[in-house]
Motif scaffolding. Structure first.
Motif, PDB file in Angstrom:
ATOM      1  N   ALA A  33       0.830  -1.203   0.000  1.00 34.43           N
ATOM      2  CA  ALA A  33       0.000   0.000   0.000  1.00 34.43           C
ATOM      3  C   ALA A  33       0.864   1.253   0.000  1.00 34.43           C
ATOM      4  O   ALA A  33       0.583   2.225  -0.729  1.00 34.43           O
ATOM      5  CB  ALA A  33      -0.929  -0.004   1.207  1.00 34.43           C
ATOM      6  N   MET A  34       1.918   1.240   0.788  1.00 33.93           N
ATOM      7  CA  MET A  34       2.809   2.399   0.864  1.00 33.93           C
ATOM      8  C   MET A  34       3.523   2.619  -0.464  1.00 33.93           C
ATOM      9  O   MET A  34       3.539   3.740  -1.003  1.00 33.93           O
ATOM     10  CB  MET A  34       3.821   2.183   1.989  1.00 33.93           C
ATOM     11  CG  MET A  34       4.765   3.330   2.215  1.00 33.93           C
ATOM     12  SD  MET A  34       5.777   3.133   3.711  1.00 33.93           S
ATOM     13  CE  MET A  34       6.579   1.545   3.393  1.00 33.93           C
ATOM     14  N   LEU A  35       4.091   1.565  -1.035  1.00 32.54           N
ATOM     15  CA  LEU A  35       4.823   1.710  -2.283  1.00 32.54           C
ATOM     16  C   LEU A  35       3.911   2.060  -3.446  1.00 32.54           C
ATOM     17  O   LEU A  35       4.298   2.789  -4.364  1.00 32.54           O
ATOM     18  CB  LEU A  35       5.609   0.426  -2.583  1.00 32.54           C
ATOM     19  CG  LEU A  35       6.745   0.115  -1.605  1.00 32.54           C
ATOM     20  CD1 LEU A  35       7.505  -1.132  -2.045  1.00 32.54           C
ATOM     21  CD2 LEU A  35       7.710   1.290  -1.481  1.00 32.54           C
ATOM     22  N   SER A  36       2.672   1.561  -3.406  1.00 31.86           N
ATOM     23  CA  SER A  36       1.719   1.893  -4.458  1.00 31.86           C
ATOM     24  C   SER A  36       1.417   3.393  -4.463  1.00 31.86           C
ATOM     25  O   SER A  36       1.324   4.022  -5.528  1.00 31.86           O
ATOM     26  CB  SER A  36       0.428   1.088  -4.285  1.00 31.86           C
ATOM     27  OG  SER A  36      -0.505   1.395  -5.293  1.00 31.86           O
ATOM     28  N   ALA A  37       1.273   3.961  -3.275  1.00 28.15           N
ATOM     29  CA  ALA A  37       1.019   5.406  -3.185  1.00 28.15           C
ATOM     30  C   ALA A  37       2.201   6.193  -3.740  1.00 28.15           C
ATOM     31  O   ALA A  37       2.022   7.162  -4.498  1.00 28.15           O
ATOM     32  CB  ALA A  37       0.743   5.796  -1.738  1.00 28.15           C
ATOM     33  N   PHE A  38       3.421   5.792  -3.385  1.00 29.95           N
ATOM     34  CA  PHE A  38       4.600   6.507  -3.880  1.00 29.95           C
ATOM     35  C   PHE A  38       4.731   6.374  -5.397  1.00 29.95           C
ATOM     36  O   PHE A  38       5.065   7.344  -6.092  1.00 29.95           O
ATOM     37  CB  PHE A  38       5.866   5.975  -3.213  1.00 29.95           C
ATOM     38  CG  PHE A  38       5.912   6.191  -1.723  1.00 29.95           C
ATOM     39  CD1 PHE A  38       5.220   7.234  -1.130  1.00 29.95           C
ATOM     40  CD2 PHE A  38       6.644   5.341  -0.909  1.00 29.95           C
ATOM     41  CE1 PHE A  38       5.262   7.437   0.247  1.00 29.95           C
ATOM     42  CE2 PHE A  38       6.700   5.534   0.456  1.00 29.95           C
ATOM     43  CZ  PHE A  38       6.007   6.578   1.036  1.00 29.95           C
ATOM     44  N   LYS A  39       4.473   5.178  -5.913  1.00 35.42           N
ATOM     45  CA  LYS A  39       4.553   4.978  -7.361  1.00 35.42           C
ATOM     46  C   LYS A  39       3.552   5.855  -8.095  1.00 35.42           C
ATOM     47  O   LYS A  39       3.845   6.399  -9.157  1.00 35.42           O
ATOM     48  CB  LYS A  39       4.305   3.504  -7.701  1.00 35.42           C
ATOM     49  CG  LYS A  39       5.466   2.586  -7.401  1.00 35.42           C
ATOM     50  CD  LYS A  39       5.132   1.144  -7.786  1.00 35.42           C
ATOM     51  CE  LYS A  39       6.301   0.221  -7.504  1.00 35.42           C
ATOM     52  NZ  LYS A  39       5.990  -1.195  -7.845  1.00 35.42           N
ATOM     53  N   ARG A  40       2.359   5.977  -7.515  1.00 32.17           N
ATOM     54  CA  ARG A  40       1.343   6.782  -8.175  1.00 32.17           C
ATOM     55  C   ARG A  40       1.727   8.252  -8.187  1.00 32.17           C
ATOM     56  O   ARG A  40       1.497   8.960  -9.174  1.00 32.17           O
ATOM     57  CB  ARG A  40      -0.016   6.597  -7.476  1.00 32.17           C
ATOM     58  CG  ARG A  40      -1.152   7.219  -8.231  1.00 32.17           C
ATOM     59  CD  ARG A  40      -1.283   6.565  -9.608  1.00 32.17           C
ATOM     60  NE  ARG A  40      -2.128   7.340 -10.499  1.00 32.17           N
ATOM     61  CZ  ARG A  40      -1.836   7.587 -11.762  1.00 32.17           C
ATOM     62  NH1 ARG A  40      -0.702   7.153 -12.282  1.00 32.17           N
ATOM     63  NH2 ARG A  40      -2.651   8.261 -12.524  1.00 32.17           N
ATOM     64  N   ILE A  41       2.316   8.732  -7.087  1.00 37.68           N
ATOM     65  CA  ILE A  41       2.756  10.126  -7.048  1.00 37.68           C
ATOM     66  C   ILE A  41       3.823  10.363  -8.114  1.00 37.68           C
ATOM     67  O   ILE A  41       3.802  11.369  -8.830  1.00 37.68           O
ATOM     68  CB  ILE A  41       3.283  10.484  -5.651  1.00 37.68           C
ATOM     69  CG1 ILE A  41       2.141  10.431  -4.623  1.00 37.68           C
ATOM     70  CG2 ILE A  41       3.929  11.873  -5.647  1.00 37.68           C
ATOM     71  CD1 ILE A  41       2.600  10.503  -3.187  1.00 37.68           C
TER      72      ILE A  41
END
Length: 244
Positions: free
Chosen positions: A83-91
């Protein structure tokens, strides 16, 4: 703990959990990603700003109270990381420029959040620390790679091995932030400087810096676009361009 505020060309994703120094719970990462998507989908948006409602804390990182539960829950460890890495990737992947405005403490995953943005502007009282070594844990590979890209391998090793706290001036010196803004409100001048620019240019430049396919065609196409016509006429007549 997040809210989206929009005004014209600027979309602000505001972290608002001051009682917990803006520490982000596991479910918060998905909420963050959703708001970033919403901000990027606005036709009017030229710039996405990530900032805190609390001038004393940008983000304390992941919620330590929840991290303690991961000792006995291997599945939740995977959920947390993804969940954390998905948010960073999206940003990183969003097609609009992104700016982190950092006031107060920026620690752990909060540093990763700032690094996921294209630019980082710090207030003079901001400070930074990457703290997994204090807790006997590690840091995701993608976040370490981003850190090394910004500050180099030696400074990255210094920050993660020692977990020391550094002030804004030192963060600027080593390249962790691009600017210290001593005016109030922090980042206002940079926000205006970007938001006033041509939408087509911002989109094309973001795609080009990200190395996406088709950017050469975007360069060629720009000369036939409305933004170029307005920008060129404004230059010829010594006036401010109106890219609305």
């Amino acid at each position: 703990m997040f809210r989206l505020e929009t005004q014209g060309a600027v979309a602000r994703v505001v972290i608002d959990r001051g009682a917990a120094r803006n520490a982000i719970p596991i479910a918060g990462w998905t909420a963050l990603e959703k708001l970033v998507n919403e901000a990027g989908a606005r036709k009017e948006t030229r710039l996405i700003v990530i900032e805190s409602a609390d001038p004393h804390s940008f983000c304390a990182g992941a919620d330590l109270a929840e991290l303690a539960t991961l000792r006995d829950n291997p599945r939740q460890r995977h959920v947390f990381r993804c969940a954390m890495l998905s948010a960073f990737k999206r940003i990183r992947a969003i097609g609009k420029p992104t700016l982190a405005v950092i006031e107060g403490g920026c620690y752990g995953a909060g540093v990763s959040l700032a690094m996921a943005c294209d630019l980082r502007v710090a207030g003079p009282e901001a400070d930074f620390a990457i703290t997994p070594a204090r807790f006997g844990i590690s840091y995701p590979q993608e976040d370490l790679s981003a850190l090394i890209k910004l500050v180099g391998p030696g400074q990255a090793a210094r920050l993660v091995y020692s977990a020391e706290r550094i002030p804004a001036d030192e963060a600027l010196r080593i390249g962790l932030v691009e600017l210290i803004d001593r005016e109030t409100p922090t980042g206002a001048a940079m926000v205006k400087a970007i938001a006033d620019k041509a939408p087509y240019s911002l989109l094309a430049l973001k795609a080009t810096m990200a190395g996406r396919f088709g950017v050469d065609q975007r360069f060629d196409d720009a000369f036939g676009g409305r933004d170029f016509a307005e920008g060129f006429e404004a230059f010829r007549h010594n006036r401010t361009p109106d890219f609305t």
